[in-house]
Every structure is written in structure tokens, then in C-alpha cells.
Design a protein around this motif. Structure first.
Motif, mmCIF file in Angstrom:
data_model
loop_
_atom_site.group_PDB
_atom_site.id
_atom_site.type_symbol
_atom_site.label_atom_id
_atom_site.label_comp_id
_atom_site.label_asym_id
_atom_site.label_seq_id
_atom_site.Cartn_x
_atom_site.Cartn_y
_atom_site.Cartn_z
ATOM 1 N N SER A 154 0.856 -1.184 0.000
ATOM 2 C CA SER A 154 0.000 0.000 0.000
ATOM 3 C C SER A 154 0.891 1.233 0.000
ATOM 4 C CB SER A 154 -0.898 0.006 1.245
ATOM 5 O OG SER A 154 -1.563 1.237 1.389
ATOM 6 N N PHE A 155 0.391 2.328 -0.600
ATOM 7 C CA PHE A 155 1.123 3.592 -0.497
ATOM 8 C C PHE A 155 1.028 4.155 0.916
ATOM 9 C CE2 PHE A 155 -3.150 4.705 -2.033
ATOM 10 C CZ PHE A 155 -3.553 5.619 -1.067
ATOM 11 N N ASN A 156 0.157 3.577 1.736
ATOM 12 C CA ASN A 156 -0.008 4.010 3.123
ATOM 13 C C ASN A 156 0.847 3.137 4.037
ATOM 14 O OD1 ASN A 156 -1.242 5.718 5.055
ATOM 15 N ND2 ASN A 156 -2.684 4.107 5.609
ATOM 16 N N HIS A 157 1.736 3.740 4.796
ATOM 17 C CA HIS A 157 2.575 3.037 5.774
ATOM 18 C C HIS A 157 3.497 2.011 5.113
ATOM 19 C CE1 HIS A 157 -0.905 3.860 8.852
ATOM 20 N NE2 HIS A 157 -0.257 4.963 8.498
ATOM 21 N N GLY A 158 4.054 2.363 3.969
ATOM 22 C CA GLY A 158 4.949 1.446 3.272
ATOM 23 C C GLY A 158 6.423 1.773 3.407
ATOM 24 N N ALA A 159 6.761 2.775 4.245
ATOM 25 C CA ALA A 159 8.158 3.162 4.436
ATOM 26 C C ALA A 159 8.767 2.329 5.567
ATOM 27 C CB ALA A 159 8.256 4.649 4.758
ATOM 28 N N ARG A 160 9.773 1.547 5.249
ATOM 29 C CA ARG A 160 10.431 0.675 6.242
ATOM 30 C C ARG A 160 11.656 1.370 6.833
ATOM 31 N NH1 ARG A 160 5.773 -1.615 5.659
ATOM 32 N NH2 ARG A 160 5.483 -2.667 3.644
ATOM 33 N N THR A 161 12.059 0.925 8.013
ATOM 34 C CA THR A 161 13.354 1.309 8.560
ATOM 35 C C THR A 161 14.078 0.041 8.989
ATOM 36 O OG1 THR A 161 12.508 1.608 10.836
ATOM 37 C CG2 THR A 161 12.506 3.535 9.374
ATOM 38 N N CYS A 162 15.415 0.130 9.113
ATOM 39 C CA CYS A 162 16.190 -1.056 9.462
ATOM 40 C C CYS A 162 17.321 -0.706 10.414
ATOM 41 C CB CYS A 162 16.730 -1.748 8.214
ATOM 42 S SG CYS A 162 17.882 -0.767 7.219
ATOM 43 N N ARG A 163 17.777 -1.699 11.139
ATOM 44 C CA ARG A 163 18.932 -1.595 12.032
ATOM 45 C C ARG A 163 19.570 -2.975 12.164
ATOM 46 N NH1 ARG A 163 18.650 3.176 11.916
ATOM 47 N NH2 ARG A 163 18.804 4.705 13.593
ATOM 48 N N ILE A 164 20.869 -3.002 12.352
ATOM 49 C CA ILE A 164 21.560 -4.232 12.740
ATOM 50 C C ILE A 164 21.643 -4.245 14.259
ATOM 51 C CG2 ILE A 164 23.661 -5.602 12.588
ATOM 52 C CD1 ILE A 164 22.166 -5.394 9.957
ATOM 53 N N GLY A 165 21.139 -5.309 14.867
ATOM 54 C CA GLY A 165 21.088 -5.388 16.319
ATOM 55 C C GLY A 165 22.377 -5.894 16.935
ATOM 56 N N PRO A 166 22.465 -5.871 18.265
ATOM 57 C CA PRO A 166 23.637 -6.407 18.971
ATOM 58 C C PRO A 166 23.854 -7.886 18.714
ATOM 59 C CG PRO A 166 22.248 -5.087 20.439
ATOM 60 C CD PRO A 166 21.472 -5.277 19.181
ATOM 61 N N ASP A 167 22.798 -8.572 18.281
ATOM 62 C CA ASP A 167 22.893 -9.992 17.929
ATOM 63 C C ASP A 167 23.320 -10.204 16.481
ATOM 64 O OD1 ASP A 167 20.638 -9.002 16.723
ATOM 65 O OD2 ASP A 167 19.230 -10.374 17.697
ATOM 66 N N ASN A 168 23.681 -9.108 15.784
ATOM 67 C CA ASN A 168 24.098 -9.142 14.376
ATOM 68 C C ASN A 168 22.976 -9.516 13.422
ATOM 69 O OD1 ASN A 168 26.755 -8.182 14.192
ATOM 70 N ND2 ASN A 168 27.554 -10.112 15.002
ATOM 71 N N LYS A 169 21.744 -9.445 13.888
ATOM 72 C CA LYS A 169 20.594 -9.697 13.019
ATOM 73 C C LYS A 169 20.067 -8.378 12.453
ATOM 74 C CE LYS A 169 19.016 -14.090 14.992
ATOM 75 N NZ LYS A 169 18.976 -14.862 13.728
ATOM 76 N N LEU A 170 19.378 -8.502 11.334
ATOM 77 C CA LEU A 170 18.779 -7.358 10.664
ATOM 78 C C LEU A 170 17.339 -7.195 11.142
ATOM 79 C CD1 LEU A 170 18.799 -5.181 8.377
ATOM 80 C CD2 LEU A 170 18.128 -7.028 6.804
ATOM 81 N N TYR A 171 17.035 -6.021 11.695
ATOM 82 C CA TYR A 171 15.692 -5.707 12.189
ATOM 83 C C TYR A 171 15.021 -4.743 11.213
ATOM 84 C CZ TYR A 171 16.886 -7.749 16.748
ATOM 85 O OH TYR A 171 17.246 -8.607 17.765
ATOM 86 N N ILE A 172 13.736 -4.980 10.934
ATOM 87 C CA ILE A 172 12.994 -4.148 9.989
ATOM 88 C C ILE A 172 11.608 -3.860 10.542
ATOM 89 C CG2 ILE A 172 12.034 -3.997 7.650
ATOM 90 C CD1 ILE A 172 14.224 -5.959 6.775
ATOM 91 N N THR A 173 11.221 -2.583 10.516
ATOM 92 C CA THR A 173 9.863 -2.203 10.941
ATOM 93 C C THR A 173 8.904 -2.383 9.769
ATOM 94 O OG1 THR A 173 10.240 0.118 10.334
ATOM 95 C CG2 THR A 173 10.714 -0.526 12.612
#
Length: 423
Positions: free
Chosen positions: A183-202
């Protein structure tokens, strides 16, 4: 998906050769060529002029920004549609995502703390809402699009050479979320690499408040939540649920907990529900949406529905409808000691309110026990007294010298806040 982050400590050229690739199939033929290190024939990327009337006007507008004593704000770069930012850890090159089809590479070659070059990055790739950008500690740039995740080793070096860059697929197109939820609504993601070296995505969900018959599918796929996975895309799992639309997160370096902003439900009045700054202490927690529209304010649609057990309420309740987006923990040494270890967060500014609010940078202290202390306005003035926006802050990130970058997608700029007063 043909990409091994553990190979990344190698030098840039060796690194590119070491990536295991699988030819892409489907519409994005250029991405398949890049995975095989073949040129695409894409024209030279566009660059953005950094001088002229727009730069002058932006500098003039910044005179209206109010900051604590000893701080100053300056234009760092003109960057069209600038949203979330990532600072490459070894060189300080800045990458900025957008909600359109561009990722920008911003380079300060002379270390005067102002951009010399702003160039479109990886233009041989057809991006779709490449809002989320983040770096791994060993220098891999991840780009989280609306429904795909790509990885770019040594992005700052390959990006210098033109439109073709070393690229890997972490999550293929159409596999980050089910396509029925695009959807064009709420389709913007963010990401971070955590202390566990995993990729987190909202992963924001597409509704203001979702229908009850969609909740199971949302939960299964991690929409209205946060997912995490290995840096090659494997072992995906849902980390947090009950999150309406988070567009900003960061890990507290002191205790490794994940903090994130969340945008509250619209249409509930000017002054409710509050915006949120949340703290996740472990996997599997539920943060209350859609039973709560923000804070402890129940939604009309779910007011009679049973609330899941153990809902986690926000650490901070921000002003209603201020649109809290990017956030970060400050670990630099430039700012006074009171800011060390605290949270800076950008408020994009309201649309669903009779009198606009927001368009400012907030600061929240963090107590020794890891919980939130007092919250205060740090920078404001992009919203004029007569309710006009001169700018709309999206994200905050720190440069290596400890100064703070602020992106602004309305004005198309990145600003730099520095401190030179008595500490």
C-alpha cells in the motif's frame, strides 16, 4: 540469497569478488547483471547542485530554528526528498533513502562538515520506496524497500564509480510482506543491525485501524510489528507485535534494548491519542495496537475486544499527531554530558490536527535503570507561528565528530547541528 555478510571484512575489490551470487530472475534484469558483476549500460547518475538560490534560501530559513544555548544549525546538503539516513562507519559517507525511487550518496570530501557531492546511488536498480537504510558494523549498506531488501558491500566505493554497484538480494521482491498488503499508506520501512548481528525491519500495516479478520495474517507476517532475520535473509522471525507504523528505531548501547517510535491512530481528535516512544526488552512483546490507538487510549473499533495479556505501554507519550519518526541514541562526545546516552527523535509534523504541531527534534533522557527520563524540545522553528511548514524533520543520525544530522523531506535537505559552547 546469494550474499554472505561474514565475508565482508575483506578489502573492497576482494570483497566484491567473494560475494556468492545467484542470477536474479524476473523483471529486474539489471539487478541480475549486478550480481554477476556485469555492466548494465545505465547512464551516469544524476547529481544535485549544492549552491545557488535554494541553498541560500535554506540557510536563511535556518535562522528561525531555536536550539539550546551553545548549539548551531547549518545546511549540510541539498538532498531531494531526504528521509532516513545511514552513516558509513569508516568514511562518514552518508546515504539517504526516500519514499520515491532514489537513494542518495552524500560525500564530504574535505571534512569541512558540509557536502561536496550529492549523487544518486545505484541508479541501475529500480528502487521502490527505498526509505530504510542502515549499515552493518563491517560496512554493508542495507536498503529496506517497500517489499524487498538489498545489500551493498563497500557501497561508498562502488557508488563512486557510477550507476553499477556490487549488490546482493537479502529478501527478494514481493517476499518482505505479502503483496496483498502492499500500500502507499505506511509502506516506508526502517532497518537496524542489532547487537545480535541480526537485521531488524519495521513493518507498518496499511490501514488506519485494520479489520479484525486481517489480524491473524498481519501477526503471522510481522506487519504491525518488527521482524528480524540473519543478514543473509534466513531465519526470519517476528520480534514485536502491536506496532501500528514504526518509522524509527535504535538499540540502546548500554543495555541492548530496542527502542522505537510509533505513529498513533488518526481521526480520534486533536489531542488524542499520544505518539509513542517504546522499549522492547525481549522478543515476542505486544505493544497494544489495534486495541489501543496510542498510549492507553482505546480505539473505537476495538473498544469492546479483549486485549492480549501483557501489553507493553510506551516509555514516552509524545504530543498527539506530531508524527514521530526517526530516532537514535546519542553516543558522541561533542554535545554536553546531559545528552550522552539519551534519545533524539524527529517529529515530522501533523496533518490530522486542526492546529499543526511538531516539525521539531525532541530529546529524552535515559535513566541508569534503562527507562526513560524527562522529554524536552531540542530544536524547533520549522513550523511557523501561522502554521506553515518551512521543513519537516524525518530522521536524526550522528556524524563521527559527534554532530547531529537532521533530514528534511519537505525542504529536501540535511542539516547539521553542532555544539561549540561551554560543556
Amino acid at each position: 540469497m546469494g550474499y554472505l555478510p561474514r565475508l565482508l571484512p575483506l578489502a573492497a575489490v576482494s570483497l566484491a569478488a567473494a560475494i556468492m551470487v545467484t542470477p536474479a530472475i524476473g523483471a529486474d534484469n539489471n539487478l541480475g547483471k549486478l550480481q554477476q558483476f556485469k555492466p548494465t549500460g545505465t547512464p551516469t547518475p544524476e547529481s544535485v547542485p549544492q549552491t545557488g538560490t535554494k541553498a541560500d534560501a535554506l540557510r536563511e530559513n535556518l535562522k528561525q530554528i531555536k536550539l539550546p544555548q551553545g548549539f548551531k544549525i547549518e545546511l549540510y546538503a541539498i538532498v531531494p526528498d531526504a528521509r532516513h539516513m545511514a552513516v558509513e562507519p569508516s568514511t562518514g559517507v552518508v546515504f539517504a533513502g526516500t519514499r520515491k525511487n532514489r537513494v542518495w550518496q552524500i560525500t564530504d570530501r574535505t571534512k569541512r562538515r558540509v557536502a561536496d557531492d550529492v549523487v544518486a546511488f545505484a541508479t541501475s536498480i529500480a528502487f521502490k520506496v527505498p526509505n530504510g537504510v542502515c549499515f552493518s558494523p563491517n560496512g554493508v549498506l542495507y536498503v529496506a524497500e517497500q517489499n524487498r531488501v538489498l545489500a551493498f558491500p563497500a557501497a561508498q566505493f562502488f557508488g563512486e564509480g557510477g550507476p553499477d554497484v556490487a549488490a546482493g538480494i537479502v529478501v527478494p521482491q514481493g517476499k518482505l510482506i505479502p503483496t496483498e498488503f502492499e500500500s502507499f499508506n505506511h509502506g516506508a520501512r526502517t532497518c537496524r543491525i542489532g547487537p545480535d548481528n541480526k537485521l531488524y525491519i519495521t513493518l507498518g500495516q496499511p490501514w488506519n485501524v485494520p479489520p479484525k479478520d486481517k489480524l491473524a495474517a498481519l501477526d503471522k507476517n510481522g506487519l504491525a510489528g518488527i521482524v528480524r532475520m540473519d543478514q543473509d535473509g534466513k531465519n526470519r522471525e517476528v520480534y514485536a507485535l502491536g506496532v501500528r507504523n514504526s518509522v524509527g528505531m535504535d538499540f540502546n548501547p548500554a543495555d541492548k534494548t530496542l527502542w522505537f517510535t510509533d505513529n498513533q491512530v488518526d481521526g480520534m481528535g486533536d489531542d488524542q491519542p499520544p505518539g509513542e516512544l517504546n522499549r522492547a526488552t525481549k522478543a515476542g512483546q505486544n505493544f497494544g495496537f489495534p486495541w489501543y490507538g496510542g498510549g492507553k487510549v482505546r480505539t473505537v473499533e476495538y473498544k469492546d475486544a479483549k486485549v492480549p495479556a501483557g501489553v507493553v505501554f510506551p516509555e514516552v507519550e509524545y504530543a498527539a499527531h506530531a508524527a514521530d519518526l526517526g530516532m537514535m541514541f546519542y553516543t558522541g562526545s561533542m554535545f554536553p554530558a546531559k545528552y550522552k546516552g539519551g534519545v533524539f527523535a524527529a517529529e515530522h509534523g501533523s496533518w490530522n490536527r486542526s492546529k499543526p504541531i511538531g516539525a521539531r527534534i525532541m530529546y529524552t533522557a535515559v535513566k541508569p535503570d534503562g527507562t526513560a527520563g524527562e522529554t524536552e524540545v531540542f530544536a524547533e522553528g520549522w513550523l511557523t507561528p501561522n502554521g506553515e511548514y518551512m521543513g519537516r524533520p524525518v530522521d536524526v543520525q550522528a556524524l563521527q565528530d559527534g554532530s547531529l544530522l537532521v533530514s528534511d523531506d519537505y525542504a529536501g535537505a540535511i542539516y547539521r547541528i553542532s555544539y561549540s559552547g561551554a560543556k
